[in-house]
Design a protein around this motif. Sequence first.
Motif, PDB file in Angstrom:
ATOM      1  N   MET A   1       0.840  -1.208   0.000  1.00 13.33           N
ATOM      2  CA  MET A   1       0.000   0.000   0.000  1.00 13.33           C
ATOM      3  C   MET A   1       0.876   1.260   0.000  1.00 13.33           C
ATOM      4  O   MET A   1       0.787   2.100  -0.879  1.00 13.33           O
ATOM      5  CB  MET A   1      -0.875  -0.010   1.253  1.00 13.33           C
ATOM      6  CG  MET A   1      -1.691   1.239   1.425  1.00 13.33           C
ATOM      7  SD  MET A   1      -2.554   1.223   3.012  1.00 13.33           S
ATOM      8  CE  MET A   1      -3.947   0.194   2.622  1.00 13.33           C
ATOM      9  N   LEU A   2       1.775   1.331   0.973  1.00 14.41           N
ATOM     10  CA  LEU A   2       2.706   2.459   1.040  1.00 14.41           C
ATOM     11  C   LEU A   2       4.128   1.946   0.911  1.00 14.41           C
ATOM     12  O   LEU A   2       4.500   0.977   1.579  1.00 14.41           O
ATOM     13  CB  LEU A   2       2.561   3.208   2.367  1.00 14.41           C
ATOM     14  CG  LEU A   2       3.452   4.453   2.506  1.00 14.41           C
ATOM     15  CD1 LEU A   2       2.900   5.624   1.712  1.00 14.41           C
ATOM     16  CD2 LEU A   2       3.618   4.844   3.973  1.00 14.41           C
ATOM     17  N   SER A   3       4.876   2.579   0.024  1.00 18.03           N
ATOM     18  CA  SER A   3       6.255   2.161  -0.165  1.00 18.03           C
ATOM     19  C   SER A   3       7.152   3.395  -0.141  1.00 18.03           C
ATOM     20  O   SER A   3       7.021   4.295  -0.974  1.00 18.03           O
ATOM     21  CB  SER A   3       6.352   1.433  -1.513  1.00 18.03           C
ATOM     22  OG  SER A   3       7.699   1.255  -1.842  1.00 18.03           O
ATOM     23  N   ILE A   4       8.035   3.447   0.871  1.00 17.70           N
ATOM     24  CA  ILE A   4       8.952   4.585   1.000  1.00 17.70           C
ATOM     25  C   ILE A   4      10.348   4.070   0.679  1.00 17.70           C
ATOM     26  O   ILE A   4      10.812   3.109   1.294  1.00 17.70           O
ATOM     27  CB  ILE A   4       8.913   5.168   2.426  1.00 17.70           C
ATOM     28  CG1 ILE A   4       7.488   5.552   2.812  1.00 17.70           C
ATOM     29  CG2 ILE A   4       9.852   6.367   2.555  1.00 17.70           C
ATOM     30  CD1 ILE A   4       7.332   6.063   4.236  1.00 17.70           C
ATOM     31  N   LYS A   5      10.985   4.711  -0.297  1.00 16.35           N
ATOM     32  CA  LYS A   5      12.325   4.261  -0.688  1.00 16.35           C
ATOM     33  C   LYS A   5      13.314   5.413  -0.583  1.00 16.35           C
ATOM     34  O   LYS A   5      13.173   6.435  -1.234  1.00 16.35           O
ATOM     35  CB  LYS A   5      12.298   3.731  -2.130  1.00 16.35           C
ATOM     36  CG  LYS A   5      11.533   2.422  -2.249  1.00 16.35           C
ATOM     37  CD  LYS A   5      11.936   1.635  -3.484  1.00 16.35           C
ATOM     38  CE  LYS A   5      11.231   0.288  -3.486  1.00 16.35           C
ATOM     39  NZ  LYS A   5      10.039   0.290  -4.376  1.00 16.35           N
ATOM     40  N   ASN A   6      14.324   5.192   0.265  1.00 17.78           N
ATOM     41  CA  ASN A   6      15.458   6.107   0.382  1.00 17.78           C
ATOM     42  C   ASN A   6      15.029   7.570   0.530  1.00 17.78           C
ATOM     43  O   ASN A   6      15.586   8.468  -0.101  1.00 17.78           O
ATOM     44  CB  ASN A   6      16.360   5.920  -0.857  1.00 17.78           C
ATOM     45  CG  ASN A   6      17.762   6.467  -0.610  1.00 17.78           C
ATOM     46  OD1 ASN A   6      18.219   6.525   0.550  1.00 17.78           O
ATOM     47  ND2 ASN A   6      18.429   6.883  -1.670  1.00 17.78           N
ATOM     48  N   LEU A   7      14.038   7.824   1.379  1.00 15.35           N
ATOM     49  CA  LEU A   7      13.474   9.175   1.512  1.00 15.35           C
ATOM     50  C   LEU A   7      14.400  10.088   2.305  1.00 15.35           C
ATOM     51  O   LEU A   7      14.835   9.777   3.410  1.00 15.35           O
ATOM     52  CB  LEU A   7      12.094   9.099   2.208  1.00 15.35           C
ATOM     53  CG  LEU A   7      11.342  10.416   2.370  1.00 15.35           C
ATOM     54  CD1 LEU A   7      10.984  11.029   1.022  1.00 15.35           C
ATOM     55  CD2 LEU A   7      10.077  10.212   3.206  1.00 15.35           C
ATOM     56  N   LYS A   8      14.695  11.230   1.674  1.00 15.17           N
ATOM     57  CA  LYS A   8      15.529  12.251   2.324  1.00 15.17           C
ATOM     58  C   LYS A   8      14.730  13.545   2.341  1.00 15.17           C
ATOM     59  O   LYS A   8      14.170  13.953   1.328  1.00 15.17           O
ATOM     60  CB  LYS A   8      16.828  12.462   1.543  1.00 15.17           C
ATOM     61  CG  LYS A   8      17.749  11.249   1.592  1.00 15.17           C
ATOM     62  CD  LYS A   8      18.973  11.444   0.732  1.00 15.17           C
ATOM     63  CE  LYS A   8      19.807  10.170   0.776  1.00 15.17           C
ATOM     64  NZ  LYS A   8      20.838  10.155  -0.271  1.00 15.17           N
ATOM     65  N   ALA A   9      14.690  14.184   3.517  1.00 19.23           N
ATOM     66  CA  ALA A   9      13.926  15.432   3.614  1.00 19.23           C
ATOM     67  C   ALA A   9      14.592  16.380   4.592  1.00 19.23           C
ATOM     68  O   ALA A   9      15.259  15.954   5.538  1.00 19.23           O
ATOM     69  CB  ALA A   9      12.496  15.143   4.065  1.00 19.23           C
ATOM     70  N   SER A  10      14.401  17.683   4.334  1.00 20.26           N
ATOM     71  CA  SER A  10      15.018  18.685   5.207  1.00 20.26           C
ATOM     72  C   SER A  10      14.004  19.762   5.561  1.00 20.26           C
ATOM     73  O   SER A  10      12.978  19.931   4.883  1.00 20.26           O
ATOM     74  CB  SER A  10      16.214  19.318   4.505  1.00 20.26           C
ATOM     75  OG  SER A  10      15.766  20.048   3.382  1.00 20.26           O
ATOM     76  N   VAL A  11      14.307  20.463   6.637  1.00 17.77           N
ATOM     77  CA  VAL A  11      13.503  21.624   6.992  1.00 17.77           C
ATOM     78  C   VAL A  11      14.473  22.753   7.320  1.00 17.77           C
ATOM     79  O   VAL A  11      15.464  22.546   8.032  1.00 17.77           O
ATOM     80  CB  VAL A  11      12.528  21.328   8.154  1.00 17.77           C
ATOM     81  CG1 VAL A  11      13.240  20.933   9.435  1.00 17.77           C
ATOM     82  CG2 VAL A  11      11.605  22.511   8.407  1.00 17.77           C
ATOM     83  N   GLU A  12      14.222  23.901   6.736  1.00 20.04           N
ATOM     84  CA  GLU A  12      15.094  25.072   6.907  1.00 20.04           C
ATOM     85  C   GLU A  12      16.573  24.713   6.712  1.00 20.04           C
ATOM     86  O   GLU A  12      17.429  25.093   7.507  1.00 20.04           O
ATOM     87  CB  GLU A  12      14.871  25.705   8.290  1.00 20.04           C
ATOM     88  CG  GLU A  12      13.513  26.401   8.371  1.00 20.04           C
ATOM     89  CD  GLU A  12      13.085  26.728   9.796  1.00 20.04           C
ATOM     90  OE1 GLU A  12      13.855  26.394  10.735  1.00 20.04           O
ATOM     91  OE2 GLU A  12      12.006  27.289   9.956  1.00 20.04           O
ATOM     92  N   GLY A  13      16.831  23.960   5.665  1.00 20.22           N
ATOM     93  CA  GLY A  13      18.222  23.639   5.320  1.00 20.22           C
ATOM     94  C   GLY A  13      18.837  22.518   6.136  1.00 20.22           C
ATOM     95  O   GLY A  13      19.973  22.101   5.876  1.00 20.22           O
ATOM     96  N   LYS A  14      18.101  22.028   7.123  1.00 20.12           N
ATOM     97  CA  LYS A  14      18.662  20.977   7.968  1.00 20.12           C
ATOM     98  C   LYS A  14      18.059  19.628   7.560  1.00 20.12           C
ATOM     99  O   LYS A  14      16.837  19.464   7.548  1.00 20.12           O
ATOM    100  CB  LYS A  14      18.301  21.284   9.430  1.00 20.12           C
ATOM    101  CG  LYS A  14      19.132  20.475  10.413  1.00 20.12           C
ATOM    102  CD  LYS A  14      18.732  20.811  11.852  1.00 20.12           C
ATOM    103  CE  LYS A  14      19.310  19.770  12.778  1.00 20.12           C
ATOM    104  NZ  LYS A  14      18.412  19.450  13.872  1.00 20.12           N
ATOM    105  N   GLN A  15      18.938  18.689   7.206  1.00 18.44           N
ATOM    106  CA  GLN A  15      18.429  17.394   6.772  1.00 18.44           C
ATOM    107  C   GLN A  15      17.966  16.568   7.970  1.00 18.44           C
ATOM    108  O   GLN A  15      18.692  16.393   8.938  1.00 18.44           O
ATOM    109  CB  GLN A  15      19.515  16.641   5.987  1.00 18.44           C
ATOM    110  CG  GLN A  15      18.959  15.357   5.393  1.00 18.44           C
ATOM    111  CD  GLN A  15      19.478  15.076   3.999  1.00 18.44           C
ATOM    112  OE1 GLN A  15      19.880  15.992   3.273  1.00 18.44           O
ATOM    113  NE2 GLN A  15      19.461  13.813   3.615  1.00 18.44           N
ATOM    114  N   ILE A  16      16.731  16.080   7.894  1.00 15.68           N
ATOM    115  CA  ILE A  16      16.170  15.330   9.018  1.00 15.68           C
ATOM    116  C   ILE A  16      16.027  13.847   8.652  1.00 15.68           C
ATOM    117  O   ILE A  16      16.367  12.979   9.426  1.00 15.68           O
ATOM    118  CB  ILE A  16      14.779  15.876   9.432  1.00 15.68           C
ATOM    119  CG1 ILE A  16      14.801  17.401   9.592  1.00 15.68           C
ATOM    120  CG2 ILE A  16      14.292  15.175  10.691  1.00 15.68           C
ATOM    121  CD1 ILE A  16      15.315  17.936  10.892  1.00 15.68           C
TER     122      ILE A  16
END
Lengths: 408, 252
Positions: free
Chosen positions: B1-16
């Motif tokens: 149903m949901l497949s997350i692959k190698n997810l990269k995300a940042s907020v205000e320039g900071k990678q979380i």
Amino acid sequence: MDVVSMDKKELFLEQFRVSEGVHGVSKSAELALLELPFPNTREEYWKYTRLTKIQNGNFLLDENPSFEPILTEFGDAFTFNCVNGFFEDSDVKLPIGVQSKVIEEIRDPLVEYQYEFFSALNTAYFTSGIRIKLEPKMKLDKPILINFVSTGNAIQAQPRLEIVLGEGASAAVIINFQNQNATEHITNVVSEMKVSKNASLQVHQLQQSGDDNYLINTTEVLQKRDSKFSIHTMSLEGKILRNNLNIAVDGQNCETRLNGVYLVSGTQHVDNHTYVDHKKPNCNSSENYKGIIDDKATAVFNGKVMVQPDAQKINAFQSNQNILLSDDATINSKPELEIYADDVQCSHGSTTGQLDEEALFYLRSRGVSEKSAKKMLIRAFVFDVLEEIELEVFKYHVEGLVEEKFGV
Amino acid sequence: MLSIKNLKASVEGKQILNGLNLEIKAGEVHAIMGPNGSGKSTLAAVLAGREDFTVEGGEVTFDGKNILELAPEERAAEGLFLAFQYPIEIPGVSNINFLKTAINEVREYKGLEKMTAKDFLKRLKEKKELVELKDGLANRSVNEGFSGGEKKRNEIFQMAMLEPKLAILDETDSGLDIDALRIVANGVNRLKTKDNATIVITHYQRLLDYIVPDFVHVLYQGKIVKTGGKELALELEEKGYDWLTKNEKELA
């Protein structure tokens, strides 16, 4: 006089003068006009509202307007129609105890025309006017509806309205500014309302005069003891829209309520100047104006509450809140209190912000489109002001208009 | 149903989020645990489409659709639901009108007719009972003047009304007393079917006594560092996160 030697103010005034001359109060107003400068942004009263477009306008008088049937959404009412500044001969059946009369000559005006250019202009050269008077204890079961209609190109209209409530009388009035394909039209109206002891008057103004037109709307109110007065001003259309609302509370135990909503977009300019003068003790006044300003539109709010010496035990509340929907929208907000008594409770405040992004995301995360979510938040913002309108037919109509204005 | 692959995300320039992988199938309950700042709420926000977060890489497909390209309302219409950690108050917007609009706009997205007033009221009554929502609350403005527990209950009530395929509960247990916790968990359990799935994000094992997960994941520094069954939650409760994160720290 040679045209070249006339200054701009003279040229402007020339368009309004009447050949047969004026008398009495109108004559003193005409003389006052000679002394008063054309309003400009160097004066505090007009600081944020530039009237160059009005000053440079060429306005004509439309002495024989055609009175087409006027459709409104306000249901059954005692209706008076005024087109391009001229009241239609009324065939409205008023109950015994209520009279309407054409104003031939102005007597004992409330408006202080000596100090204000547009009030003086109307007082000197008003196009036509009616006086509606309720005998003591008279209570109307239907609202009085005044339709001010603008039509045609570059017309000037200067109607005058007087509403007088005898002791213990009560009435609801709708003042409906309506546009029928008018362009470059100016309406400069003066309304005077006298609310006697123990009387109660509810006024509802809907301003949709068209986005190509100008409206200067001066309302003068005098409240006597134990009276109630409320006014709801809904400003939606107009190129320049200026409301001058002056309320003198000259008696004890009065209730005064001023509510306003202004929704402006494009290059509209709306300016609300209100003044509540508490002359006597033991009164309550409450003012709540809310505005939503989009595109390059500008809004001005200047609300002043005066508490005179010895007017003790006054509760005065004043609030102005604004939402700017675009980076180019402007609001100039100035709430003012001037208090000369020592036992009073007064508060005022002004806020300006944007639509709450968190709230917007919350609604959208549930499946509500951005458009609908914005609409919901705008409605919610003005909700408390609309909620106070007791005349339901007016409230529902205005609620619909609020949704329409930003529901595109 | 949901497949997350190698997810990269940042907020205000900071990678979380630093390359997160997760697979969720219909009928499953997944718990995501982890210390403060590990990226749990960021994951929830990115999935729901909050605009302050920037996706730097990776992909998320929901029933085969790339949801990262969709607006928050479109994700909701596809069947995603986020129960907020801090549900906000929206004075002047009535709970019921808001839900009616939400349901009908989701239906419109799916090409369905508007729900009739009768069906809406029926569903309203049913779901109110399910989450034991006090009568007055549904009619009030969204969360206005609600207690912390009432706000969380209102989240589950909205979830019940919208019948999502995948619900993400972001710290739904925070600020709840034991009775409220039981009611909220009970609501979630009763809404569970073989066709929907739930992600429970939590700090504490406590909630998982009531909502029993099929999988427990530990999130640390934006990645899932360990996955196990429901017993992993008990182990974490006992030992804390240190024994798991030590290895990661050494690598860093």
